[in-house]
Design a protein around this motif. Structure first.
Motif, PDB file in Angstrom:
ATOM      1  N   ARG A 184      73.889 -37.641 -16.992  1.00  0.00           N
ATOM      2  CA  ARG A 184      73.228 -38.083 -15.789  1.00  0.00           C
ATOM      3  C   ARG A 184      72.356 -37.132 -15.116  1.00  0.00           C
ATOM      4  NH1 ARG A 184      77.120 -38.154 -10.771  1.00  0.00           N
ATOM      5  NH2 ARG A 184      75.206 -37.348  -9.841  1.00  0.00           N
ATOM      6  N   ASP A 185      72.594 -36.044 -15.330  1.00  0.00           N
ATOM      7  CA  ASP A 185      71.516 -34.831 -14.819  1.00  0.00           C
ATOM      8  C   ASP A 185      70.603 -34.336 -15.773  1.00  0.00           C
ATOM      9  OD1 ASP A 185      73.214 -34.988 -12.133  1.00  0.00           O
ATOM     10  OD2 ASP A 185      74.751 -33.687 -13.110  1.00  0.00           O
ATOM     11  N   ASN A 186      70.351 -34.922 -16.811  1.00  0.00           N
ATOM     12  CA  ASN A 186      69.392 -34.466 -17.694  1.00  0.00           C
ATOM     13  C   ASN A 186      68.048 -35.272 -17.486  1.00  0.00           C
ATOM     14  OD1 ASN A 186      71.561 -33.356 -18.879  1.00  0.00           O
ATOM     15  ND2 ASN A 186      71.087 -33.981 -21.228  1.00  0.00           N
ATOM     16  N   PHE A 187      67.058 -34.390 -17.786  1.00  0.00           N
ATOM     17  CA  PHE A 187      65.622 -35.110 -17.634  1.00  0.00           C
ATOM     18  C   PHE A 187      65.456 -36.083 -18.646  1.00  0.00           C
ATOM     19  CE2 PHE A 187      64.634 -30.950 -15.517  1.00  0.00           C
ATOM     20  CZ  PHE A 187      64.375 -31.433 -14.363  1.00  0.00           C
ATOM     21  N   ILE A 188      64.914 -37.288 -18.389  1.00  0.00           N
ATOM     22  CA  ILE A 188      64.443 -38.215 -19.280  1.00  0.00           C
ATOM     23  C   ILE A 188      63.649 -37.735 -20.619  1.00  0.00           C
ATOM     24  CG2 ILE A 188      63.739 -40.668 -19.558  1.00  0.00           C
ATOM     25  CD1 ILE A 188      64.427 -41.174 -16.821  1.00  0.00           C
ATOM     26  N   GLY A 189      62.655 -36.971 -19.942  1.00  0.00           N
ATOM     27  CA  GLY A 189      61.620 -36.420 -21.134  1.00  0.00           C
ATOM     28  C   GLY A 189      60.564 -37.283 -21.385  1.00  0.00           C
ATOM     29  N   PHE A 190      59.642 -36.785 -22.123  1.00  0.00           N
ATOM     30  CA  PHE A 190      58.525 -37.546 -22.469  1.00  0.00           C
ATOM     31  C   PHE A 190      58.506 -37.543 -23.857  1.00  0.00           C
ATOM     32  CE2 PHE A 190      57.351 -35.498 -18.467  1.00  0.00           C
ATOM     33  CZ  PHE A 190      56.771 -36.553 -17.952  1.00  0.00           C
ATOM     34  N   VAL A 191      57.737 -38.615 -24.554  1.00  0.00           N
ATOM     35  CA  VAL A 191      57.644 -38.869 -26.013  1.00  0.00           C
ATOM     36  C   VAL A 191      56.157 -38.990 -26.197  1.00  0.00           C
ATOM     37  CG1 VAL A 191      59.832 -40.187 -26.109  1.00  0.00           C
ATOM     38  CG2 VAL A 191      57.638 -41.386 -25.690  1.00  0.00           C
ATOM     39  N   GLY A 192      55.825 -38.503 -27.422  1.00  0.00           N
ATOM     40  CA  GLY A 192      54.567 -38.665 -28.051  1.00  0.00           C
ATOM     41  C   GLY A 192      53.484 -37.602 -27.620  1.00  0.00           C
ATOM     42  N   LYS A 193      52.443 -37.864 -27.148  1.00  0.00           N
ATOM     43  CA  LYS A 193      51.333 -36.519 -26.626  1.00  0.00           C
ATOM     44  C   LYS A 193      51.936 -36.128 -25.522  1.00  0.00           C
ATOM     45  CE  LYS A 193      47.284 -38.598 -29.094  1.00  0.00           C
ATOM     46  NZ  LYS A 193      46.044 -38.978 -28.554  1.00  0.00           N
ATOM     47  N   SER A 205      67.687 -38.240 -26.032  1.00  0.00           N
ATOM     48  CA  SER A 205      67.419 -39.051 -27.514  1.00  0.00           C
ATOM     49  C   SER A 205      67.042 -40.563 -27.413  1.00  0.00           C
ATOM     50  CB  SER A 205      68.671 -38.945 -28.135  1.00  0.00           C
ATOM     51  OG  SER A 205      69.761 -39.793 -27.823  1.00  0.00           O
ATOM     52  N   GLY A 206      66.578 -41.165 -28.521  1.00  0.00           N
ATOM     53  CA  GLY A 206      66.002 -42.296 -28.480  1.00  0.00           C
ATOM     54  C   GLY A 206      66.924 -43.526 -28.095  1.00  0.00           C
ATOM     55  N   GLY A 207      68.267 -43.115 -28.357  1.00  0.00           N
ATOM     56  CA  GLY A 207      69.324 -44.190 -28.186  1.00  0.00           C
ATOM     57  C   GLY A 207      69.534 -44.125 -26.668  1.00  0.00           C
ATOM     58  N   GLU A 208      69.671 -43.145 -26.269  1.00  0.00           N
ATOM     59  CA  GLU A 208      70.225 -42.822 -24.634  1.00  0.00           C
ATOM     60  C   GLU A 208      68.737 -43.204 -23.909  1.00  0.00           C
ATOM     61  OE1 GLU A 208      72.738 -38.578 -25.274  1.00  0.00           O
ATOM     62  OE2 GLU A 208      70.552 -38.558 -24.856  1.00  0.00           O
ATOM     63  N   ARG A 209      67.552 -42.973 -24.185  1.00  0.00           N
ATOM     64  CA  ARG A 209      66.522 -43.564 -23.510  1.00  0.00           C
ATOM     65  C   ARG A 209      66.510 -45.035 -23.545  1.00  0.00           C
ATOM     66  NH1 ARG A 209      61.808 -40.403 -22.684  1.00  0.00           N
ATOM     67  NH2 ARG A 209      60.626 -42.429 -22.670  1.00  0.00           N
ATOM     68  N   LYS A 210      66.801 -45.795 -24.485  1.00  0.00           N
ATOM     69  CA  LYS A 210      66.861 -47.208 -24.566  1.00  0.00           C
ATOM     70  C   LYS A 210      68.309 -47.599 -23.715  1.00  0.00           C
ATOM     71  CE  LYS A 210      64.746 -49.266 -26.839  1.00  0.00           C
ATOM     72  NZ  LYS A 210      63.371 -49.753 -26.477  1.00  0.00           N
ATOM     73  N   ARG A 211      69.174 -46.923 -23.656  1.00  0.00           N
ATOM     74  CA  ARG A 211      70.355 -47.643 -22.670  1.00  0.00           C
ATOM     75  C   ARG A 211      70.085 -47.264 -21.180  1.00  0.00           C
ATOM     76  NH1 ARG A 211      75.284 -44.451 -24.467  1.00  0.00           N
ATOM     77  NH2 ARG A 211      73.959 -43.027 -26.032  1.00  0.00           N
ATOM     78  N   VAL A 212      69.171 -46.048 -20.996  1.00  0.00           N
ATOM     79  CA  VAL A 212      68.818 -45.905 -19.727  1.00  0.00           C
ATOM     80  C   VAL A 212      67.715 -47.015 -19.216  1.00  0.00           C
ATOM     81  CG1 VAL A 212      67.351 -44.486 -18.183  1.00  0.00           C
ATOM     82  CG2 VAL A 212      69.048 -43.461 -19.721  1.00  0.00           C
ATOM     83  N   SER A 213      66.961 -47.630 -19.934  1.00  0.00           N
ATOM     84  CA  SER A 213      66.044 -48.628 -19.901  1.00  0.00           C
ATOM     85  C   SER A 213      66.767 -49.869 -19.506  1.00  0.00           C
ATOM     86  CB  SER A 213      65.059 -48.871 -21.137  1.00  0.00           C
ATOM     87  OG  SER A 213      64.322 -47.740 -21.251  1.00  0.00           O
ATOM     88  N   VAL A 214      67.647 -50.130 -20.272  1.00  0.00           N
ATOM     89  CA  VAL A 214      68.747 -51.100 -20.033  1.00  0.00           C
ATOM     90  C   VAL A 214      69.345 -51.134 -18.485  1.00  0.00           C
ATOM     91  CG1 VAL A 214      70.696 -52.284 -20.865  1.00  0.00           C
ATOM     92  CG2 VAL A 214      69.201 -51.636 -22.602  1.00  0.00           C
ATOM     93  N   CYS A 215      69.813 -49.856 -18.145  1.00  0.00           N
ATOM     94  CA  CYS A 215      70.490 -49.503 -16.967  1.00  0.00           C
ATOM     95  C   CYS A 215      69.569 -50.106 -15.601  1.00  0.00           C
ATOM     96  CB  CYS A 215      70.832 -48.312 -16.980  1.00  0.00           C
ATOM     97  SG  CYS A 215      72.314 -47.774 -17.809  1.00  0.00           S
ATOM     98  N   ASP A 235      68.028 -44.598 -35.170  1.00  0.00           N
ATOM     99  CA  ASP A 235      69.033 -44.434 -36.379  1.00  0.00           C
ATOM    100  C   ASP A 235      69.940 -45.502 -36.537  1.00  0.00           C
ATOM    101  OD1 ASP A 235      71.596 -43.232 -35.289  1.00  0.00           O
ATOM    102  OD2 ASP A 235      69.814 -41.813 -34.863  1.00  0.00           O
ATOM    103  N   SER A 236      70.762 -46.100 -37.384  1.00  0.00           N
ATOM    104  CA  SER A 236      71.703 -46.823 -37.487  1.00  0.00           C
ATOM    105  C   SER A 236      72.766 -46.820 -36.237  1.00  0.00           C
ATOM    106  CB  SER A 236      72.244 -46.946 -38.894  1.00  0.00           C
ATOM    107  OG  SER A 236      72.882 -45.442 -39.117  1.00  0.00           O
ATOM    108  N   TYR A 237      73.381 -45.463 -36.290  1.00  0.00           N
ATOM    109  CA  TYR A 237      74.240 -45.337 -35.220  1.00  0.00           C
ATOM    110  C   TYR A 237      73.860 -45.457 -33.824  1.00  0.00           C
ATOM    111  CZ  TYR A 237      77.897 -42.956 -32.332  1.00  0.00           C
ATOM    112  OH  TYR A 237      78.751 -42.807 -31.383  1.00  0.00           O
ATOM    113  N   ALA A 238      72.583 -44.908 -33.352  1.00  0.00           N
ATOM    114  CA  ALA A 238      72.102 -45.391 -32.104  1.00  0.00           C
ATOM    115  C   ALA A 238      71.843 -46.807 -32.028  1.00  0.00           C
ATOM    116  CB  ALA A 238      70.759 -44.431 -32.036  1.00  0.00           C
ATOM    117  N   ALA A 239      71.179 -47.331 -33.028  1.00  0.00           N
ATOM    118  CA  ALA A 239      71.099 -48.879 -32.785  1.00  0.00           C
ATOM    119  C   ALA A 239      72.315 -49.575 -32.598  1.00  0.00           C
ATOM    120  CB  ALA A 239      70.442 -49.271 -34.065  1.00  0.00           C
TER     121      ALA A 239
END
Length: 483
Positions: A184-193, A205-215, A235-239
């Motif tokens: 909850r207190d972690n920065f979301i961060g940037f991806v790519g450039k 991580s990618g899975g955490e970012r996706k869950r934040v988008s859903v939230c 990856d399979s686990y995050a998916a």
């Protein structure tokens, strides 16, 4: 969340048990739910050459449209989770955008058919009020923490109905239900450039970012949720973790529809129904666990140890005319020729219409509501009925919006060390340069003119600096503003 991701491996939502606490003190309205129906839905783009008179049809002045979706019919009932599957170019994203009312009729886009919610043709504003849309690319501010992003969204859409404590309780319950309290207190961060230019070293991580988008979309407690390829790049686990969360939302009474790319057999079983598209036509729409029997009935049985999703993609991409390569063929170094592959999906679409599943789709009726209060134009250009309360959008007061956006912009500046230092250096450099230009001005008529010019320059410099700021800020934040 990691403990729940290993559960719920059986078919059907009755066997999937994902612990989902209530979203704070916000009571989830699952009494009527959302019954979404689309009937004879067609969508097409205006072909570029048809914009000229010489390229229009000979017998008719109506422009030519390239068909993307062709007479799609189906329904989603409350508590169901449906996957839209198909090869690239099959129309998955276009279908999701049209069904989510993100596309309207225009000079270059043509939509026909009907979309109803609980038997009513709802307006765009009402549709947006009860639904949420999670794009394929995570649209998040990387310099904010997970907690700040959700508090910002909740406050901005609250319209002053809840206290600060109520908003925090609602966000806390949402984070607990999605298994994100530990970040909850972690920065979301940037991806790519953006990650290379940012001073934030590590994000989610990618899975955490996706869950934040859903939230973020669940903040206003929608009953209808659309997701565009929520497992892409994971990856399979995050998916599986993301799909477990969506399965839990569906079990709570929400209607979930998402496009998905290359799902594993385990993930595919988590969906109640499956919609397969080929060149914009329906190849199959029905229960997920009955899809293998359906394709076997039309001459395409599922081979042993083959992923059902890959099997369906092979059938659609080849129009059902390519031989499925067996394990024995691979061991014999058999070469499969793709020369004779014909991607003609007419036969597959006709076979579906002749099946019992196609007959069930044809039997779906579209009902319109009788009581009339207000009329608007929907994406098909027709008059639709909406309630008077639906015309009022929920948003925070103007001063509250100004306060929230100003704080977010300031936090974004001070949390980007390189950007912050660059702006300080730019200000100091311009100040020193201005002082050197107008240094030792003589006290005569010429000096008076120079002093007027200097004052004019000093007065306009802050104006141009304030214009340059939004010019550099808008491009990376554009999708945050329009989505």
């Amino acid at each position: 969340m990691s403990g729940s991701s290993d559960e719920g491996e059986g078919e059907g939502k009755a066997e999937i048990k994902v612990p989902m606490p209530p979203l704070g003190d916000a009571e989830i309205d699952t009494s009527p739910g959302v019954h979404l129906v689309w009937k004879d839905l067609c969508f097409g783009y205006l072909q570029p050459q048809s914009r000229f008179n010489c390229c229009k049809e000979e017998d008719d002045s109506v422009p030519k449209y390239k068909p993307i979706l062709k007479e799609l019919t189906g329904e989603i009932k409350p508590g169901e989770m449906i996957a839209v599957l198909g090869p690239s170019g099959a129309g998955k994203t276009s279908f999701l955008n049209v069904i989510a009312r993100r596309v309207k009729n225009s000079k270059t886009k043509h939509i026909t058919g009907s979309i109803t919610i609980n038997g009513q043709v709802a307006s765009h504003k009402f549709f947006k009020k009860i639904s949420g849309f999670v794009a394929q690319d995570d649209i998040l501010m990387g310099s904010m923490t997970v907690w700040e992003a959700l508090i910002f969204t909740a406050t901005l859409t609250d319209a002053g109905k809840e206290t600060k404590q109520q908003i925090e309780d609602r966000v806390r319950g949402l984070l607990e239900s999605m298994g994100l309290m530990h970040v909850r207190d972690n920065f979301i961060g940037f991806v790519g450039k953006g990650s290379n230019m940012s001073g934030i070293a590590r994000g989610l991580s990618g899975g955490e970012r996706k869950r934040v988008s859903v939230c973020v979309e669940l903040i206003h407690n929608p009953l209808l949720l659309f997701l565009d390829e929520p497992t892409s790049g994971l990856d399979s686990y995050a998916a599986k973790t993301v799909l477990n969360c969506l399965r839990g939302l569906s079990n709570q009474g929400r209607t979930v529809l998402c496009t998905i790319h290359q799902p594993s057999a385990e993930i595919l079983k988590m969906f109640d129904k499956l919609l397969l598209l080929g060149s914009g036509s329906t190849v199959y729409f029905g229960p997920t666990n009955e899809a293998p029997q359906y394709f076997a009935s039309i001459g395409h049985p599922l081979p042993k140890f083959c992923n059902p999703g890959d099997h369906y993609m092979t059938i659609i991409q080849t129009g059902g005319k390519e031989k499925i390569v067996s394990e024995e063929d691979i061991q014999e170094d058999s070469i499969v020729s793709l020369k004779d592959n014909i991607t003609d999906h007419t036969a597959l679409a006709d076979a579906f219409l002749d099946s019992k599943y196609g007959k069930m789709c044809e039997a779906i009726e579209v009902r319109t509501m009788e009581e009339k209060k207000h009329l608007e134009k929907d994406c098909f250009g027709r008059e639709v009925i909406v309630e008077e309360d639906d015309l009022e959008g929920e948003r925070a007061p103007f001063l509250m919006q100004l306060k929230l956006l100003t704080k977010r912009a300031w936090d974004n500046v001070i949390r980007e060390p390189l950007l912050f230092k660059t702006r300080i250096f730019q200000t100091i450099f311009i100040s020193v340069l201005t002082g050197l230009i107008f240094l030792r001005i003589p006290y005569n008529l010429t000096g008076a003119s120079d002093r007027i010019s200097g004052g004019f320059f000093v007065a306009l410099s802050p104006l141009f600096s304030s214009i340059n700021g939004p010019t550099a800020t808008f491009p990376p934040e554009r999708y945050l503003l329009i989505c």
